[in-house]
Motif scaffolding. Structure first.
Motif, PDB file in Angstrom:
ATOM      1  N   ILE A 214      -5.349   3.422   2.638  1.00 10.99           N
ATOM      2  CA  ILE A 214      -5.376   4.125   1.911  1.00 10.99           C
ATOM      3  C   ILE A 214      -4.931   5.417   1.808  1.00 10.99           C
ATOM      4  O   ILE A 214      -3.969   6.639   2.328  1.00 10.99           O
ATOM      5  CB  ILE A 214      -5.129   3.551   0.485  1.00 10.99           C
TER       6      ILE A 214
ATOM      7  N   PHE B 228      -7.556  -1.829   4.166  1.00  9.66           N
ATOM      8  CA  PHE B 228      -7.578  -0.329   4.191  1.00  9.66           C
ATOM      9  C   PHE B 228      -6.861   0.563   5.172  1.00  9.66           C
ATOM     10  O   PHE B 228      -6.685   0.420   5.629  1.00  9.66           O
ATOM     11  CB  PHE B 228      -9.442   0.243   3.844  1.00  9.66           C
TER      12      PHE B 228
ATOM     13  N   SER C 245       0.894  -1.183   0.105  1.00 11.73           N
ATOM     14  CA  SER C 245       0.009  -0.026   0.153  1.00 11.73           C
ATOM     15  C   SER C 245       1.202   1.361   0.249  1.00 11.73           C
ATOM     16  O   SER C 245       0.387   2.238  -0.246  1.00 11.73           O
ATOM     17  CB  SER C 245      -1.291   0.351   1.289  1.00 11.73           C
TER      18      SER C 245
ATOM     19  N   ASP D 215      -8.640   1.394  -2.928  1.00  9.62           N
ATOM     20  CA  ASP D 215      -8.390   0.890  -2.398  1.00  9.62           C
ATOM     21  C   ASP D 215      -8.620  -0.693  -1.908  1.00  9.62           C
ATOM     22  O   ASP D 215     -10.372  -0.241  -1.297  1.00  9.62           O
ATOM     23  CB  ASP D 215      -8.223   2.160  -1.004  1.00  9.62           C
TER      24      ASP D 215
ATOM     25  N   SER E 237     -11.980   4.397  -0.977  1.00 10.11           N
ATOM     26  CA  SER E 237     -11.918   4.181   0.302  1.00 10.11           C
ATOM     27  C   SER E 237     -12.626   3.199   0.178  1.00 10.11           C
ATOM     28  O   SER E 237     -13.908   4.148   1.469  1.00 10.11           O
ATOM     29  CB  SER E 237     -10.275   3.759   1.114  1.00 10.11           C
TER      30      SER E 237
END
Length: 399
Positions: free
Chosen positions: A180, A178, A151, A172, A209
């Motif tokens: 991002i 997650f 990431s 994302d 995201s």
């Protein structure tokens, strides 16, 4: 935040932009000059001029003082970009000859006006603009296992590509893990215009995201069908505009999301991220070999956490060496096509610190060891041509 009255002229609602969101009536030279200046103000999410989007409802000059009042239509009452738009409009009018000052008065689009705006933005666009025939480069960033900095690499490549002047989007797709939004330093939530989603922009990158739709630290406990639907919405319901590059941060491994991404983004190419450690490289190669089943190409391999040079000149191979080249060589052999090692990003404290701070190292410390290498990798991706061979062009022969 409460709705403010709509100051646009009274008209019969219609679903064409010209009728529902008419340009303001301009009666003085100063008002016309202000309109020209406002043509340089971009909506922060849509990235098109506010004058083109019908967001400027009125421009009124006080002849006695030269003061301007600008009526601006927001898409929704709780628009998160309200203050940004106000500042951008005010800044655009600074120094305008004959203007003693400007006040921005906000209004809110009616349902008919929002429908007209949505119709203008989506007219002629397929539901999935990244399907067969897209001219956007789509890179799905994958890894065999977690913890390799996938990431972080994705966020930095996106920021570096945007800094080069490209229109960049970032999905994302790591729904369960997650990260991002934090890496790009944004807590903004997307704006919804009916069922269309306008993604926030961070460091010049349009980004979406699942973390932008949830309360902080709320876990996501979804199975395959829900994961597919979430990614599908990110691809089809988000207004991406005309992108040069779309990056997709995949979750580790070869599970549901990786397969869904290949189906929804049929022209996507894989970027494989690994560390130098041979154990990690073996797992990463499996992620790349998935392309043999999905029909994707592998654009290359990025080795992260490579050797770092200490202040005394000593080279420290904390995670070993050669893993990136091992992955590239193995994929070249298994896929019967050349898979290059695009670069080796060294261990760098500034890379970690900048990621924690929400500013990619390619922007905050571009001359650092990691920043330099990531920018070089981004440059190699930016200049890759997108061929037109086999694409259907929107032209019809005439007799």
């Amino acid at each position: 935040m409460t709705d403010t009255p709509d100051h646009s002229p009274d008209r019969t609602p219609d679903h064409t932009l010209d009728e529902t969101l008419p340009p303001p009536e301009l009666t003085t030279d100063l008002e016309r000059a202000a309109w020209e200046r406002l043509g340089t103000v971009l909506d922060p999410e849509i990235r098109r001029p506010v004058t083109e989007l019908g967001m400027v409802a009125s421009i009124t000059e006080d002849p006695a003082s030269g003061h301007l009042t600008i009526g601006v239509r927001l898409t929704i009452a709780g628009c998160p970009m309200r203050d940004t738009i106000t500042d951008d409009v005010t800044r655009a009018l600074e120094g305008l000859p004959g203007c003693s000052g400007a006040e921005v008065v906000m209004a809110v689009m009616t349902a008919e006006q929002r429908a007209a705006l949505k119709g203008m933005l989506t007219e002629g666009r397929p539901a999935n603009q990244f399907g067969e025939g897209t001219l956007a480069r789509v890179y799905a960033v994958a890894s065999g296992k977690g913890g390799v900095g996938k990431s972080t690499v994705t966020a930095n490549l996106a920021a570096a590509l945007a800094e080069r002047g490209l229109a960049v989007g970032l999905i994302d797709a790591d729904i369960h893990g997650f990260s991002i939004p934090g890496l790009l330093g944004t807590a903004a939530r997307p704006t919804r215009v009916d069922e269309m989603i306008l993604p926030p922009v961070a460091h010049g990158v349009k980004v979406v995201s699942i973390g932008m739709f949830l309360d902080a630290d709320r876990p996501v406990a979804w199975r395959g069908p829900m994961l597919h639907r979430a990614l599908e919405q990110f691809v089809t319901d988000v207004y991406w505009g005309d992108l040069d590059v779309l990056l997709v941060d995949l979750p580790p491994g070869t599970g549901d999301i990786a397969i869904s991404a290949a189906q929804l983004l049929p022209t996507s190419e894989l970027l494989i991220v690994t560390t130098p450690q041979q154990a990690a490289a073996q797992v990463a190669a499996r992620a790349g070999e998935l392309s043999g089943q999905t029909g994707q190409q592998v654009a290359g391999v990025v080795e992260n956490m490579a050797a770092m040079t200490l202040p005394d000149g000593t080279v420290l191979d904390l995670f070993g060496s050669g893993g990136g080249q091992i992955v590239a060589d193995r994929l070249t052999e298994r896929l019967d096509s050349t898979v290059p090692l695009l670069g080796s990003v060294p261990l760098d404290q500034e890379l970690r610190q900048d990621g924690d701070g929400g500013t990619p190292v390619v922007l905050e410390h571009p001359g650092s060891a990691a920043g330099t290498e990531l920018r070089r990798i981004a440059e190699s991706l930016a200049v890759r041509p997108r061929g037109l061979s086999g694409l259907k062009l929107p032209v019809t022969p005439r007799d």
